[in-house]
Write an enzyme that holds these catalytic residues in place. Structure first.
Site, short mmCIF file in Angstrom:
data_model
loop_
_atom_site.label_atom_id
_atom_site.label_comp_id
_atom_site.label_asym_id
_atom_site.label_seq_id
_atom_site.Cartn_x
_atom_site.Cartn_y
_atom_site.Cartn_z
CE1 TYR A 136 34.63 54.66 39.08
CE2 TYR A 136 32.64 55.97 39.26
CZ TYR A 136 33.93 55.68 39.68
OH TYR A 136 34.51 56.43 40.68
CG HIS A 152 35.73 51.47 42.40
ND1 HIS A 152 37.03 51.46 42.87
CD2 HIS A 152 35.76 52.19 41.25
CE1 HIS A 152 37.81 52.15 42.04
NE2 HIS A 152 37.06 52.61 41.05
CD GLU A 176 40.94 50.78 37.51
OE1 GLU A 176 40.46 50.43 36.41
OE2 GLU A 176 40.83 51.93 37.97
CE LYS A 196 41.44 54.57 34.82
NZ LYS A 196 41.19 53.31 35.54
CB SER A 203 43.67 46.37 29.77
OG SER A 203 43.50 47.77 29.89
CB THR A 221 37.64 49.12 40.21
OG1 THR A 221 38.56 49.74 39.33
CG2 THR A 221 38.36 48.51 41.39
MN MN Z 1 38.97 50.31 34.79
#
Ligand code: MN
Length: 472
Positions: free
Chosen positions: A147, A152, A217, A271, A275, A376
């Site tokens: 993160y 963001h 993202e 999530k 991906s 992100t």
């Molecule tokens: Mn992510």
């Protein structure tokens, strides 16, 4: 400019393979916007016999390293590297470590340079990149998502806490969570809209339904090279040695599933459905000229184990990241993709070395091929927001597209493409590659089901307190 030159002179990672005036005997490599001789990224493609092969992108071609390895043209560490690259994925080469990556890069750069004695040997291994498809570059054993973008974290935090967007730990450690490796897929694999449990805003009851808040993202995927040892934290000075390279990563997210499930343990099914990553891994060596000092944010506390001179001087990377959308209607009308955002990874609050050091702090080992998501990436301005959650302010303000359509979140038929490149003032440009996928309706469509709450504790369940953050 002068300070840039001074910095470049003191960048110990830059060598002759980065010289912008280096010319290849392969004409399509010279001036190629993504894959000039200064890049040399690794990927795994499917050959004519349907066998996965390791390759390097150069100009409009891929070098089949299995074929190249049949000829013993290198020596020492470069030759050991080439032998490892005859396997069907990059794992063994990645595990060898930085010295082997550097040696192989130098040898391959020499072999591709105009006038090289190895021109004929390399020519025999060339395949047109138009003729190949790609699979995952390695066996990704573990995936951790960070993160690291303070922009963001701040703009998502503002949706919930306008006066106090950043949580108190943000500047002290790189926030992350352990993600799901099994559902990481290569670019082009469709995204089937996930069905999950969400909270119905009208009834305040959870129901099983297709997500109505599907989001993307914009992330950088960071691959681990040489493994680390269990119970041996990697100090910040050593962290870079375990960094193999980067790709583009789209960490698809279902915001309504996320909002209902994420407390107290964080994101889970919101999530884990897919991906997507781009085909090529751009090596740490290729990225050397684009190392920059991390952005100097105010009020950065002194966290001793996450600081070093090297990290302060060249821990950041100026990697441009762009995101485009093209809806089904836009494709039918021949309207080109619409740019949603562009930012650079140099705005990240935490560096790759800091992510690696923090991840291993307790003794957790990282294995070759493990993937770290940057989280992100958003920049300081509105046009740099790396997710629809930010751009539409949580679905309040729609995006207006050139087709006349509008979007709060993604709809079926939408295609999202995230791509990256690096460019320096001396004219050197390398591509990072791109990852794209089209959204499809749920694979096994079932009608929306309201979940009957337990007789007693039902009302307490349905008062979600939106105190913490979405995102990652
Ligand atoms: Mn992510």
């Amino acid at each position: 400019m002068e300070s840039d030159i001074k910095l470049a002179q003191h960048n110990p990672f830059v060598d002759e393979t980065h010289n912008p005036s280096l010319i290849s005997w392969l004409k399509s490599a010279n001036g190629h916007p993504s894959f000039p001789i200064q890049n040399l990224p690794f990927g795994v493609f499917i050959d004519a016999e349907q066998i996965p092969r390791c390759g390097v992108a150069i100009g409009d071609f891929v070098i089949n390293l299995h074929t190249l390895g049949l000829q013993r043209i290198f020596s020492g560490k470069a030759q050991i590297g080439l032998e490892a690259l005859r396997e069907t994925c990059l794992q063994r080469f990645m595990s060898l470590g930085r010295e082997f990556s550097v040696a192989f890069r130098q040898a391959l750069s020499n072999a591709l340079t105009d006038g090289s004695q190895h021109e004929m040997a390399v020519r025999k291994a060339l395949i047109s990149s138009a003729d190949v498809s790609f699979c995952l570059p390695c066996q990704i054993g573990d995936y951790t998502d960070f993160y690291t973008s303070i922009h963001h974290a701040t703009s998502v935090g503002k949706l919930f806490r306008p006066n106090n967007p950043l949580l108190p730990n943000y500047k002290w450690l790189p926030i992350g969570y352990h993600g799901r490796a099994s559902s990481i897929h290569p670019s082009g694999i469709p995204v089937f809209r996930p069905i999950g449990q969400t909270l119905n805003a009208d009834t305040q009851q959870p129901e099983l339904t297709a997500t109505a808040k599907l989001d993307y993202e914009v992330e950088l995927g960071i691959f681990i090279g040489q493994s680390t040892e269990s119970f041996e934290p990697v100090c910040i000075q050593q962290a870079d040695a375990h960094f193999f390279g980067v790709s583009m990563l789209n960490d698809w997210s279902a915001r309504d599933i996320q909002a209902w499930e994420y407390q107290p343990l964080g994101p889970f099914l919101s999530k884990n459905f897919i991906s997507s990553i781009s085909p090529w891994i751009i090596t740490a060596e290729a990225l050397a000229p684009f190392r920059v000092p991390p952005t100097n944010y105010q009020d950065r506390p002194e966290v001793v184990n996450l600081q070093s001179n090297e990290n302060s001087l060249l821990g950041g990377f100026d990697i441009q990241m762009t995101c485009h959308i093209r809806t089904e209607q836009m494709r039918h009308q021949g309207i080109p993709a619409f740019k949603l955002s562009q930012t650079t990874f140099k705005h990240a609050f935490w560096t790759i070395a800091q992510m690696i050091t923090h991840h291993t702090q307790t003794g957790c080992n990282l294995n070759s091929g493990d993937l770290l998501g940057s989280g992100t990436q958003s920049g300081p301005t509105e046009s740099e927001a790396g997710s629809l959650l930010e751009i539409t302010q949580g679905g309040q303000h729609p995006i207006h597209l050139p087709s006349g359509e509008k979007r709060f979140f993604l709809e079926d038929g939408d295609e999202i493409e995230i791509s990256g490149y690096c460019e320096s003032e001396n004219g050197l440009r390398i591509g990072i590659g791109s990852v794209s996928a089209v959204i499809y309706p749920p694979k096994n469509t079932k009608p929306t089901q309201t979940i009957k709450p337990a007789a007693s504790s039902d009302s307490a369940l349905c008062h979600s307190d939106p105190v913490a953050h979405l995102g990652e």
